[in-house]
Design a protein around this motif. Structure first.
Motif, PDB file in Angstrom:
ATOM      1  N   GLY A 135      56.789  67.139  85.353  1.00 32.53           N
ATOM      2  CA  GLY A 135      57.747  68.017  84.700  1.00 32.53           C
ATOM      3  C   GLY A 135      59.093  67.396  84.419  1.00 32.53           C
ATOM      4  O   GLY A 135      60.016  68.089  83.969  1.00 32.53           O
ATOM      5  N   VAL A 136      59.221  66.096  84.658  1.00 30.68           N
ATOM      6  CA  VAL A 136      60.519  65.447  84.498  1.00 30.68           C
ATOM      7  C   VAL A 136      60.943  65.412  83.032  1.00 30.68           C
ATOM      8  O   VAL A 136      62.105  65.664  82.701  1.00 30.68           O
ATOM      9  N   SER A 137      60.010  65.105  82.139  1.00 32.94           N
ATOM     10  CA  SER A 137      60.356  65.038  80.715  1.00 32.94           C
ATOM     11  C   SER A 137      60.821  66.392  80.190  1.00 32.94           C
ATOM     12  O   SER A 137      61.831  66.484  79.472  1.00 32.94           O
ATOM     13  N   GLN A 138      60.099  67.456  80.547  1.00 35.94           N
ATOM     14  CA  GLN A 138      60.520  68.783  80.103  1.00 35.94           C
ATOM     15  C   GLN A 138      61.835  69.190  80.753  1.00 35.94           C
ATOM     16  O   GLN A 138      62.641  69.905  80.144  1.00 35.94           O
ATOM     17  N   GLY A 139      62.059  68.758  81.988  1.00 39.04           N
ATOM     18  CA  GLY A 139      63.333  69.047  82.635  1.00 39.04           C
ATOM     19  C   GLY A 139      64.493  68.411  81.891  1.00 39.04           C
ATOM     20  O   GLY A 139      65.549  69.039  81.694  1.00 39.04           O
ATOM     21  N   ALA A 140      64.315  67.152  81.475  1.00 38.81           N
ATOM     22  CA  ALA A 140      65.356  66.490  80.700  1.00 38.81           C
ATOM     23  C   ALA A 140      65.577  67.190  79.366  1.00 38.81           C
ATOM     24  O   ALA A 140      66.722  67.375  78.924  1.00 38.81           O
ATOM     25  N   SER A 141      64.494  67.608  78.727  1.00 39.58           N
ATOM     26  CA  SER A 141      64.620  68.329  77.458  1.00 39.58           C
ATOM     27  C   SER A 141      65.381  69.636  77.645  1.00 39.58           C
ATOM     28  O   SER A 141      66.244  70.002  76.826  1.00 39.58           O
ATOM     29  N   ALA A 142      65.070  70.348  78.718  1.00 35.97           N
ATOM     30  CA  ALA A 142      65.781  71.600  78.991  1.00 35.97           C
ATOM     31  C   ALA A 142      67.268  71.343  79.228  1.00 35.97           C
ATOM     32  O   ALA A 142      68.127  72.125  78.786  1.00 35.97           O
ATOM     33  N   GLY A 143      67.580  70.236  79.918  1.00 39.72           N
ATOM     34  CA  GLY A 143      68.981  69.893  80.145  1.00 39.72           C
ATOM     35  C   GLY A 143      69.716  69.635  78.843  1.00 39.72           C
ATOM     36  O   GLY A 143      70.861  70.076  78.658  1.00 39.72           O
ATOM     37  N   VAL A 144      69.071  68.927  77.919  1.00 41.46           N
ATOM     38  CA  VAL A 144      69.713  68.634  76.638  1.00 41.46           C
ATOM     39  C   VAL A 144      69.893  69.913  75.815  1.00 41.46           C
ATOM     40  O   VAL A 144      70.939  70.128  75.189  1.00 41.46           O
ATOM     41  N   VAL A 145      68.892  70.776  75.807  1.00 35.51           N
ATOM     42  CA  VAL A 145      69.005  72.040  75.064  1.00 35.51           C
ATOM     43  C   VAL A 145      70.164  72.867  75.604  1.00 35.51           C
ATOM     44  O   VAL A 145      70.966  73.424  74.834  1.00 35.51           O
ATOM     45  N   CYS A 146      70.270  72.960  76.913  1.00 37.44           N
ATOM     46  CA  CYS A 146      71.379  73.724  77.510  1.00 37.44           C
ATOM     47  C   CYS A 146      72.724  73.080  77.201  1.00 37.44           C
ATOM     48  O   CYS A 146      73.726  73.785  76.978  1.00 37.44           O
ATOM     49  N   ALA A 147      72.766  71.749  77.177  1.00 32.79           N
ATOM     50  CA  ALA A 147      74.018  71.062  76.849  1.00 32.79           C
ATOM     51  C   ALA A 147      74.471  71.385  75.434  1.00 32.79           C
ATOM     52  O   ALA A 147      75.660  71.637  75.186  1.00 32.79           O
ATOM     53  N   ILE A 148      73.525  71.394  74.494  1.00 31.67           N
ATOM     54  CA  ILE A 148      73.872  71.689  73.099  1.00 31.67           C
ATOM     55  C   ILE A 148      74.250  73.159  72.926  1.00 31.67           C
ATOM     56  O   ILE A 148      75.250  73.496  72.272  1.00 31.67           O
ATOM     57  N   ALA A 149      73.460  74.042  73.540  1.00 31.58           N
ATOM     58  CA  ALA A 149      73.633  75.476  73.297  1.00 31.58           C
ATOM     59  C   ALA A 149      74.818  76.068  74.042  1.00 31.58           C
ATOM     60  O   ALA A 149      75.527  76.938  73.499  1.00 31.58           O
ATOM     61  N   PHE A 150      75.059  75.625  75.285  1.00 33.13           N
ATOM     62  CA  PHE A 150      76.038  76.306  76.128  1.00 33.13           C
ATOM     63  C   PHE A 150      77.248  75.458  76.504  1.00 33.13           C
ATOM     64  O   PHE A 150      78.293  76.002  76.859  1.00 33.13           O
ATOM     65  N   ALA A 151      77.122  74.122  76.470  1.00 35.78           N
ATOM     66  CA  ALA A 151      78.238  73.268  76.893  1.00 35.78           C
ATOM     67  C   ALA A 151      78.948  72.608  75.718  1.00 35.78           C
ATOM     68  O   ALA A 151      79.930  71.894  75.918  1.00 35.78           O
ATOM     69  N   GLY A 152      78.435  72.803  74.511  1.00 38.79           N
ATOM     70  CA  GLY A 152      79.097  72.226  73.344  1.00 38.79           C
ATOM     71  C   GLY A 152      79.039  70.711  73.297  1.00 38.79           C
ATOM     72  O   GLY A 152      79.931  70.071  72.730  1.00 38.79           O
ATOM     73  N   VAL A 153      77.994  70.115  73.865  1.00 40.47           N
ATOM     74  CA  VAL A 153      77.839  68.657  73.839  1.00 40.47           C
ATOM     75  C   VAL A 153      77.066  68.277  72.586  1.00 40.47           C
ATOM     76  O   VAL A 153      75.996  68.833  72.315  1.00 40.47           O
TER      77      VAL A 153
END
Length: 379
Positions: free
Chosen positions: A133-151
């Motif tokens: 699940g590491v790859s999907q975890g990284a993908s989820a981190g990037v999605v959250c960064a774009i959607a909620f952290a403005g990265v």
């Protein structure tokens, strides 16, 4: 009455996964010499294969520096590498292609090592880095960064990808260990790890889908990262991930001897004095860190972690002291070559490296399945 001296019982030596050379002892006055000579010949042969793979990697690196939307003469590339060079072409090589190539080598090596370790730990020939699940975890981190952290930068994605990969890895191990404890097993087994990884993967896919379907702008930005590519990767990203790459490499090297013993079976490994739970934790942690490096730096790259270990194993055998270096070199070579091919097939556009590795890896997987049922564990 005199007692005849007893002959000590013969203890068969357990061959390690380094095999192919005859791990057992040879009887007869000259058997030991022949066995030692065979082992030395096998070591020389494997060293030759490893040097050949390194030469192929060097050629791939030079191609990566010279080939692209703007071809650059090899003499200019050599001048830049040796003397720094001057002019626009030298700037392209130095500021764009060198960092991109370095990131490609790092990511390919990380994924090759991670796949090798995962196949060794699970004794499953079709295991690959995303199994936990590491790859999907990284993908989820990037999605959250774009959607909620403005990265919105590749360098910014790296830290969120690492965070997501780490959270997913810890969650999988915690679920597997708790399940094993309830079943009276001392530690997380390959089966519980695989099942926990599948469950976490499914959960993360649903989370990612929920965010992307409600935020169109996030989807537009995320899809370029999701395909897996080396485009735009610069020296800052290489500087961010190399300490994690080094840590992951050290962890898998520490676990290498235990992986050789584990390839003979869990009971045999325990009989040889290996702490199976420790080997799994150290090796799994190393594979998780290496997968996090690859996904954080380049996005999800398919099939490198699955196909490369099989090729390396076919060339140097199953002993991890040879298998791990070969997998690292071949993984780097495959990814760099895929990136170079992607630059020229639709020039002046580019095909992402992740697409090329999938196109090359899918036929390999089909060929692997056509060979028959997968063998039990690593050789």
């Amino acid at each position: 009455m005199p007692v005849a001296p007893t002959t000590p019982p013969h203890r068969p030596s357990h061959g390690t996964a380094d095999d192919g050379d005859g791990g057992g002892r040879s009887d007869g006055p000259h058997g030991g010499g022949r066995s030692g000579a065979a082992r030395r010949a096998a070591a020389v042969r494997r060293a030759g294969f490893l040097l050949g793979a390194c030469a192929a990697l060097v050629c791939a690196v030079l191609l990566s520096l010279a080939v692209g939307a703007r071809p650059i003469a090899p003499t200019v590339v050599w001048d830049v590498l040796l003397h720094g060079g001057d002019g626009d072409a030298a700037d392209v090589v130095r500021t764009l292609r060198v960092p991109r190539t370095v990131v490609g080598v790092m990511v390919g090596a990380a994924l090759g090592l991670a796949g090798t370790v995962m196949q060794g730990l699970t004794r499953n020939p079709i295991a690959e880095p995303g199994i936990l699940g590491v790859s999907q975890g990284a993908s989820a981190g990037v999605v959250c960064a774009i959607a909620f952290a403005g990265v919105h930068t590749l360098a910014g994605y790296v830290w969120f990808a690492f965070l997501g990969a780490a959270v997913a890895g810890v969650a999988v191990y915690a679920i597997a260990a708790r399940t094993a404890a309830r079943g009276g097993v001392g530690g997380a087994s390959p089966v519980t790890l695989a099942l926990a990884g599948a469950a976490v993967n499914a959960l993360l896919v649903s989370v990612i889908s929920a965010i992307l379907t409600t935020r169109a702008a996030t989807l537009d930005e995320f899809r370029f990262w999701q395909v897996g590519s080396l485009t735009g990767r610069d020296a800052q990203i290489a500087g961010q991930v190399w300490p994690f790459l080094l840590a992951g490499v050290l962890l898998v090297l520490v676990a290498a001897r235990g992986l050789d013993a584990l390839a003979l079976g869990e009971d045999v490994a325990k009989g040889l004095g290996q702490n199976v739970a420790t080997v799994r934790v150290v090796g799994g942690l190393g594979a998780t860190v290496l997968t996090g490096v690859g996904v954080a730096a380049a996005g999800p790259i398919a099939f490198v972690g699955l196909a490369v270990p099989h090729v390396a194993r076919a060339v140097v055998g199953g002993g991890h002291r040879w298998l791990l270096p070969m997998a690292a070199v071949l993984g780097a070579t495959v990814l760099v070559v895929s990136d170079v091919v992607g630059r020229v097939v639709l020039r002046p556009g580019e095909v992402p490296a992740g697409v090329l590795t999938a196109l090359l890896g899918a036929p390999f997987l089909i060929a692997l399945l056509r060979r028959g049922p997968p063998s039990r564990g690593a050789p």
